[in-house]
Write a protein that holds these residues in place. Structure first.
Motif, short mmCIF file in Angstrom:
data_model
loop_
_atom_site.label_atom_id
_atom_site.label_comp_id
_atom_site.label_asym_id
_atom_site.label_seq_id
_atom_site.Cartn_x
_atom_site.Cartn_y
_atom_site.Cartn_z
N TRP A 107 -3.55 1.52 -8.18
CA TRP A 107 -2.42 0.96 -8.93
C TRP A 107 -2.61 -0.54 -9.22
CZ3 TRP A 107 -2.01 3.22 -4.11
CH2 TRP A 107 -1.96 2.34 -3.03
N LEU A 108 -3.73 -1.10 -8.80
CA LEU A 108 -4.03 -2.49 -9.11
C LEU A 108 -5.18 -2.55 -10.11
CD1 LEU A 108 -3.90 -4.18 -5.58
CD2 LEU A 108 -2.08 -4.01 -7.27
N PRO A 168 6.69 1.80 -16.59
CA PRO A 168 5.92 0.56 -16.31
C PRO A 168 5.29 0.56 -14.93
CG PRO A 168 8.10 0.05 -17.16
CD PRO A 168 8.08 1.51 -16.95
N LEU A 169 5.89 1.30 -13.98
CA LEU A 169 5.35 1.33 -12.62
C LEU A 169 4.14 2.25 -12.51
CD1 LEU A 169 8.74 1.67 -10.71
CD2 LEU A 169 7.42 -0.41 -11.08
N LEU A 170 3.96 3.12 -13.49
CA LEU A 170 2.94 4.15 -13.35
C LEU A 170 1.85 4.06 -14.41
CD1 LEU A 170 5.18 7.25 -12.51
CD2 LEU A 170 4.01 5.71 -10.96
N THR A 171 1.74 2.92 -15.08
CA THR A 171 0.73 2.81 -16.14
C THR A 171 -0.67 3.03 -15.60
OG1 THR A 171 0.99 0.45 -15.81
CG2 THR A 171 1.83 1.34 -17.86
N TRP A 172 -0.85 2.82 -14.29
CA TRP A 172 -2.19 2.92 -13.72
C TRP A 172 -2.67 4.35 -13.63
CZ3 TRP A 172 -2.26 5.70 -9.15
CH2 TRP A 172 -1.04 5.82 -8.50
N ILE A 179 0.82 -1.22 0.00
CA ILE A 179 0.00 0.00 0.00
C ILE A 179 0.85 1.28 0.00
CG2 ILE A 179 -1.76 1.31 1.23
CD1 ILE A 179 -3.28 -1.05 1.29
N LEU A 180 1.75 1.39 0.99
CA LEU A 180 2.47 2.66 1.13
C LEU A 180 3.40 2.92 -0.06
CD1 LEU A 180 3.27 2.59 4.95
CD2 LEU A 180 1.24 3.39 3.75
N LEU A 181 4.18 1.90 -0.43
CA LEU A 181 5.15 2.10 -1.51
C LEU A 181 4.49 2.49 -2.82
CD1 LEU A 181 8.20 1.95 -2.03
CD2 LEU A 181 7.87 -0.39 -2.81
N PRO A 182 3.50 1.73 -3.29
CA PRO A 182 2.86 2.16 -4.54
C PRO A 182 2.20 3.52 -4.42
CG PRO A 182 2.00 0.02 -3.82
CD PRO A 182 2.97 0.45 -2.79
N ILE A 206 14.85 8.50 -16.56
CA ILE A 206 14.03 8.25 -15.37
C ILE A 206 12.58 8.01 -15.77
CG2 ILE A 206 13.11 9.23 -13.22
CD1 ILE A 206 15.58 10.61 -12.69
N VAL A 207 12.07 8.85 -16.67
CA VAL A 207 10.67 8.72 -17.08
C VAL A 207 10.43 7.36 -17.72
CG1 VAL A 207 8.91 9.61 -18.66
CG2 VAL A 207 10.33 11.20 -17.36
#
Lengths: 273, 260
Positions: B85-86, A261-265, A185-188, A255-256
């Motif tokens: 994010w999920l 891939p981590l921020l596609t959401w 939870i916190l990290l994402p 960096i971008v």
């Protein structure tokens, strides 16, 4: 009726790629046109190019520096300083940001001091760093690290403070352990803000590497600047500035791309910059 | 099965949210907690969930006391509270991390099918409407097959049409495993549509005012005379609970906090 249809079609079409033209081409239009116009004016004898050399002249200088191997030495020296300085500043910034963000005691204890230190212009540290660390690499790296530290620290601390407590409660309702809560939870939740903080930290890193190199270095892009000034070679100064622009943009882009891939959401709106 | 015994909740600022609330709920029963604002219905639900602790009194499920969030109890909040994010499927499977991936996937797909969201598994929460998000949120709580499902005004932010269809979805989901369902609402129609028992709470401090058994067969016809009568009875109780002066039930000494 037909109006509403066209609106619907238009809104559907906008997020798609704009007919094959890669978006970076748009970014090149302004600088390339300006350079071409100046070159033209220079060729037609309309401008005196002694202090502002023509683009062809700058390119020539760059090429000469590159052929002699000088350019890669300078670029390597500058990038090395940034890598160490930014690495040091970013790591301490993230660690202390997480600490003060997640613990009220740590925040009460550390944050006022750090904020007071932040109020000191980073360049004011230079004489002290030189006295303590000497005139070579360590003092330069220390200066860059200080410059990178504060935006990263503030960004990470702020992102933790902004975590939606309602979402943390979901984690509690599912009985996550402390480590699972941090990981799932916190990290994402803090990732987007942290990446923005790292990007602004890196930007400041480039600012301070120039300061450090102008104040005393025998190699590096900043040295090329001073050397060009002292020897009256504006083409060399502009060549160095061009390198900074390219390297700065490139490292930010890395960096971008690396974190995309981590921020596609996230909303495509935020990603489309 | 679910037993709330003599629950008191006094907040740090001295506000008394609940005063001696005792409720016994049978397995598989659908109970709606109805009440005006400030009657402590959300507080009551949070005490049962283990997210908050009572000042005194106990909550127990099948005789086991609840002190912290418990695997037998699922919770649906007023907002969907999906993790942005999920993906939808990952959100539903959030409480299934201990299962093998394949098993988890089957459960999630099966669940999506049941609420008419088949094929939505790979979408992001931001792409969902309010009603869809709340359905996903209910599935997230239900796939772990809790014995008790708590819902805190889950449909209050939705329009009447969506609300009606989600109530039907909820009943269908409930019918599959028949968990004990405790649902907080301020909507009398919702209470009449869902409840086996509608418990009306009175405010300041929160107490049980009336415990109304609803014997209508399911599926309920919302246009029928009986349904209208049920709504009227609940509405009457609600009116009564709001006009009731905050009298102490048994001892005058306990009203020290409400002298003003």
């Amino acid at each position: 009726m037909s109006d509403t249809q066209t609106i619907a079609v238009a809104t559907q079409a906008t997020p798609r790629k704009q007919r094959g033209v890669p978006s970076f081409v748009y970014g090149l239009i302004l600088p390339v046109t300006a350079a071409a116009l100046y070159e033209l004016a220079f060729r037609m004898g309309m401008v005196e190019a002694r202090l502002l050399p023509a683009p062809s002249r700058i390119a020539e200088t760059l090429l000469k520096l590159a052929r002699s191997g000088e350019l890669s030495v300078h670029i390597a020296a500058t990038l090395m300083r940034i890598a160490f300085g930014f690495g040091l500043g970013a790591v301490t910034g993230v660690l202390l940001g997480v600490l003060t963000g997640s613990s009220i005691t740590a925040r009460r204890l550390l944050d006022p001091t750090l904020q007071a230190l932040r109020a000191i212009p980073s360049l004011a540290w230079v004489p002290l760093f030189i006295l303590w660390l000497g005139i070579f690499e360590p003092s330069k790296i220390a200066l860059i690290a200080v410059g990178c530290f504060f935006p990263v620290y503030l960004g990470v601390m702020g992102s933790i403070a902004n975590i939606d407590r309602k979402i943390v409660e979901v984690g509690r309702a599912f009985r996550l352990s402390r480590t699972a809560l941090a990981r799932r939870i916190l990290l994402p939740a803090i990732l987007p803000d942290t990446i923005v903080a790292l990007r602004s930290g890196l930007g400041l890193g480039f600012m301070f590497v120039v300061a450090a190199e102008i104040m005393g270095a025998s190699e590096g892009l900043g040295y090329l600047l001073v050397d060009g000034q002292q020897l009256g070679k504006p083409d060399q100064i502009l060549a160095s500035i061009l390198c900074f622009a390219v390297l700065g943009k490139l490292s930010d882009w890395i960096i971008v791309i690396a974190t995309r891939p981590l921020l596609t959401w996230q909303d495509s709106f935020a990603r489309s910059e | 099965m679910l037993r709330l015994a003599h629950l008191n909740k006094v907040y740090a600022n001295g506000a008394c949210a609940l005063d001696d609330v005792t409720i016994d709920i049978e397995a598989g029963e659908i109970v709606t907690l109805v009440g005006g604002s400030g009657c402590g219905k959300t507080t009551l639900l949070r005490l049962v969930s283990g997210l908050e602790h009572p000042t005194s009194g106990t909550v127990s499920v099948d005789g086991e006391a609840i002190f912290a969030p418990h695997p037998a109890i699922g919770m649906v909040f007023q907002e969907a509270r999906l993790l942005p994010w999920l993906t939808v499927a990952q959100n539903i499977g959030f409480g299934l991390a201990h299962l093998p991936a394949g098993e988890c996937k089957d459960l999630v797909e099966d669940a999506l099918l049941k609420v008419g969201l088949a094929g939505y598994g790979t979408r992001w929460p931001r792409e969902l409407s309010g009603g869809q998000a709340q359905r996903v949120s209910i599935l997230r709580a239900l796939v772990t097959k809790p014995k008790v499902l708590l819902m805190d005004e889950p449909f209050s932010a939705l329009d009447a049409l969506t609300r009606g269809s989600l109530q039907d979805h909820l009943l269908a989901l409930w019918d599959a495993h028949r968990p004990t369902l405790v649902l907080v609402t301020h909507d009398v129609e919702e209470a009449a549509a869902l409840a086996d028992r509608a418990i009306v709470l009175q405010p300041r401090p929160g107490r049980v005012f009336a415990d109304i058994r609803v014997e209508l067969p399911r599926p309920r016809d919302r246009l029928s005379q009986d349904f209208a009568e049920t709504k009227r009875i609940i509405m009457n109780a609600l009116d009564g609970s709001l006009s009731q002066p905050a009298l102490s039930k048994n001892n005058a000494g306990a009203t020290a906090g409400s002298w003003w």
